[in-house]
Design an enzyme around this catalytic site. Sequence first.
Site: not given
Length: 362
Positions: A105, A173, A197
Amino acid sequence: MMDNQRKLNFNAGPAALPAEVLQQAAAAVLNYNNSELSILEIPHREPAFIAIMDESRQLVKELCGLGDDYEVLWLQGGGRLAFCMIPMNFLGDNESAGYIDSGHWADEAQKAATYYGDAQVLASSKDNNYTHLPEWPTALPHGLQYVHYTTNNTIYGTQLQHIPECDVPLIADMSSDIFSCKRDYTRFTMFYATVQKNLGTAGVTLVVVRKSLLANMKRSIPPMLSYKAHADNQSLLNTPPVFAIYVSLLMLRWTKAKGIDAIDAENRQKAELLYGEIVRNSLFQPVVDREEDRSLMNVCFTTHNKNNEKVFIDLCKDRNITGIKGHRSVGGFRVSLYNAIDLHAVQQLVQAMQDLEKIDHH
Ligand code: PMP
């Protein structure tokens, strides 16, 4: 669905939510707050939804210890769109930004930024398939607009346990570890999380950004791609994902009621128990060698003997345990221990690992 009928869900995301949050969300689908309307039927500019937005923004600030110098935005497009919007908004054509390449990511975020300016990779562990965190650079190149990093690498199971010293704006992030531990959020100029999440259901992204950064937009872009335009319109430029934001509000209330200190302590206990068993058990080994790099959220491990992989999956299936298969780029197992997973769930998984060892030794 009673709590004791639910599977033990260790998926990486969308992931397990607390049973009480699911019950509240389900009730709101039938009748929101005794309005005799479903949450799915409430227009986004009516007071009922504005109240949801106000409370959710307030709770984010409270949980992060932030003041009015930050904007809290609820946007769409997931982490992926944030990867594009960050450089679009904050990196000029002839400017540079720094990226720490600690996983898939992080790499995607860096690649998206190359469309807009000079996106420098400051450190990378790609050559070792991201099995450890890259060393944070001791000296930064001159003139970076910001440094971007991923606090927790969901696929590889690594997590930076401290906030690095950095004299340029830090953008992080936090998709897979937001609200999982005590953290000084004021150290970040911006942070964001796709919420499926630790913070809700897919469809919304939390973005928290300093107002001073919004005052320094780098190019003229359409409002839907502009953080400033979203802030000026209280995240109501278009129809927001009303239900997803409501589920995030329920998660924020749940997080506050439990308390970040207690969540932090429990997450450490859960991870210690599972890593302890992986190291002790003769059949398993951790993917991440360096203890200090190991994620408390996504625990990756493999079997010494590949044949045991399927045996363990089947054993877990018999015990109602799901979502433990590793990402295809790592293999083995990945067990996600997000906030909604309690210690008892981890104890049951550890029991299955111990039972596999006994079966194997027979
Ligand atoms: N960042 C991290 C750390 C992630 O784990 C993920 C998804 N697993 C993303 C970004 C991408 O999020 P989305 O699929 O919502 O775009």
